[in-house]
Design an enzyme around this catalytic site. Structure first.
Site, mmCIF file in Angstrom:
data_model
loop_
_atom_site.group_PDB
_atom_site.id
_atom_site.type_symbol
_atom_site.label_atom_id
_atom_site.label_comp_id
_atom_site.label_asym_id
_atom_site.label_seq_id
_atom_site.Cartn_x
_atom_site.Cartn_y
_atom_site.Cartn_z
ATOM 1 N N GLN A 90 -107.677 31.234 4.537
ATOM 2 C CA GLN A 90 -106.416 30.544 5.007
ATOM 3 C C GLN A 90 -105.215 31.545 4.602
ATOM 4 O OE1 GLN A 90 -106.963 27.585 1.404
ATOM 5 N NE2 GLN A 90 -108.531 26.403 2.640
ATOM 6 N N HIS A 152 -106.327 28.697 -0.613
ATOM 7 C CA HIS A 152 -105.343 28.242 -1.454
ATOM 8 C C HIS A 152 -104.195 29.296 -1.747
ATOM 9 C CE1 HIS A 152 -108.196 24.766 -3.136
ATOM 10 N NE2 HIS A 152 -108.221 25.127 -1.824
ATOM 11 N N GLU A 245 -101.894 14.624 -2.813
ATOM 12 C CA GLU A 245 -100.706 13.863 -3.357
ATOM 13 C C GLU A 245 -99.396 14.390 -2.943
ATOM 14 O OE1 GLU A 245 -100.841 15.628 -7.579
ATOM 15 O OE2 GLU A 245 -102.774 14.073 -8.155
ATOM 16 N N TYR A 255 -98.247 18.279 -13.364
ATOM 17 C CA TYR A 255 -98.738 17.543 -12.392
ATOM 18 C C TYR A 255 -100.385 17.319 -12.545
ATOM 19 C CZ TYR A 255 -94.056 16.712 -11.553
ATOM 20 O OH TYR A 255 -92.955 16.045 -11.647
ATOM 21 N N TYR A 266 -116.039 18.797 -4.261
ATOM 22 C CA TYR A 266 -116.773 18.663 -2.964
ATOM 23 C C TYR A 266 -118.265 18.366 -3.219
ATOM 24 C CZ TYR A 266 -112.529 20.604 -1.244
ATOM 25 O OH TYR A 266 -111.183 20.760 -0.829
HETATM 26 CA CA LIG Z 1 -101.518 15.625 -9.804
#
Ligand SMILES: [Ca+2]
Length: 374
Positions: A90, A152, A245, A255, A266
């Site tokens: 990525q 990520h 989200e 969060y 997964y």
């Molecule tokens: Ca969250």
């Protein structure tokens, strides 16, 4: 002779018919009838787009190139002086955003996976656009630590209404580190335009936290946008299997990732303690199953009146655009649309010309403009 003439006539008619550009088919959606117009094509995994005051588009390609798209869709050669990127998984050249003073200072910001000792991490840099190359390239921030692997990196950069650079990054697939305030993994970061730390950041002066952090417990942020009325930066983040989200990140708040999530691993295993815990914020909305969100924009234009004020998010999984109708911070309804595009969506932008633009995630990626069809 007659046969030859007939064949010639057929060829002429055929050539004439393909020479005339066919209008894109009309696509009916809940609040608008649209045509999806291809603005540019043959981009290799375009990632971020920024709209210049003269109508041209600055676009990044993940393998490490940056180009200018002219108003007629023609691509410039790759701009010079783009830093070396970690082009794997990525990683690569990622987001781009113009400085609000770009018309005079030609300054912009961009993010990328930067190779270095230990592997790679997300970096934020600034440069001056001089038509064919980047000038005065300065790295403003480097995520610590650099790590192996290609997952990520995030990332999005937004210039806030406060004049600060808001940088959303991922947790590099080290999920517990999203809770560790001593690293920049899985965080929303806030910086001055010169890369220094704003004195009013929430963790300034604490020995157990990085001062660039604004909020934490994020997984992988690939969409951020400034609300057109409030000026507040909203973000979305990928969940694992489920639990993508949208959050409105508040100062110093947690969060939740990976302690709370609406998704599962997964492997099918449970992650964390459940969907809620004291001291941890709930998302504005979550997508379960995941849509794999990338790109985000509030539509502020009026070309498509039924969409004004709606929030749009691209999907890297279904190749769809997601429309979120809001009443303040309450989600009124959602619509999943534009499967007809046929490619996953990497970026979504509210452009100054009043249209919504998309970039598709493909080795033959396109920039698309959504126009009303009446
Ligand atoms: Ca969250």
């Amino acid at each position: 002779m007659r046969l030859v003439l007939s064949a010639s006539l057929v060829m002429t008619l055929f050539a004439g018919s393909v020479a005339v550009a066919q209008p894109a088919p009309v696509i009916r959606t809940e609040a608008a009838s649209l045509r999806v117009v291809t603005v540019a094509s043959s981009l290799e995994n375009p990632w971020g787009m920024a709209f210049m005051p003269d109508g041209r588009i600055l676009v990044t390609e993940r393998p490490g190139r940056m180009r200018v798209v002219a108003k007629d869709g023609k691509l410039s050669p790759p701009l010079g002086n783009v830093p070396k990127v970690f082009n794997s998984g990525q990683g690569g050249l990622l987001d781009v955003a113009l400085d609000p003073g770009f018309a005079t200072n030609r300054t912009f910001y961009f993010t990328y996976a930067e190779p270095g000792e230990g592997g790679a991490s997300t970096a934020l840099a600034t440069a001056v656009f001089n038509e064919t190359a980047l000038a005065d390239v300065k790295v403003l921030f480097r995520q610590q630590p650099k790590l192996s692997g290609g997952l990520h990196f995030g990332s999005r950069v937004v210039v806030g209404s406060d004049g600060k650079l808001w940088l959303g990054v991922g947790e590099r697939y080290r999920r517990d580190e999203a809770q560790n305030l001593n690293v920049h993994l899985g965080k929303l970061l806030r910086l001055n335009k010169d890369g220094s730390v704003p004195a009013d950041n929430p963790f300034v002066g604490r020995s157990d936290a990085r001062p660039e952090i604004w909020s934490y417990g994020h997984r992988n942020i690939q969409g951020m946008a400034r609300h057109p009325q409030t000026g507040i930066v909203w973000l979305h983040e990928h969940g694992a299997q489920g639990g993508d989200e949208i959050n409105i990140p508040e100062r110093a708040k947690n969060y939740g990732w990976p302690v709370i999530t609406h998704g599962i691993d997964y492997s099918g295993a449970k992650i964390g303690v459940g969907t809620a815990a004291p001291g941890m914020e709930q998302p504005l909305l979550h997508w379960t199953p995941s849509i794999a969100p990338s790109g985000m924009a509030f539509y502020s234009g009026s070309k498509i009146p039924g969409w004004t004020g709606n929030l749009f998010v691209g999907s890297l999984k279904f190749g769809t655009l997601h429309r979120v109708v809001l009443d303040g911070t309450r989600v009124v309804r959602q619509e999943q649309m534009l499967k007809e595009i046929g490619d996953n969506i990497r970026d979504v932008r509210d452009a100054p010309d009043g249209f919504l633009y998309l970039a598709t995630d493909s080795p033959r990626g396109r920039i698309l403009r959504l126009e009303p069809a009446n």
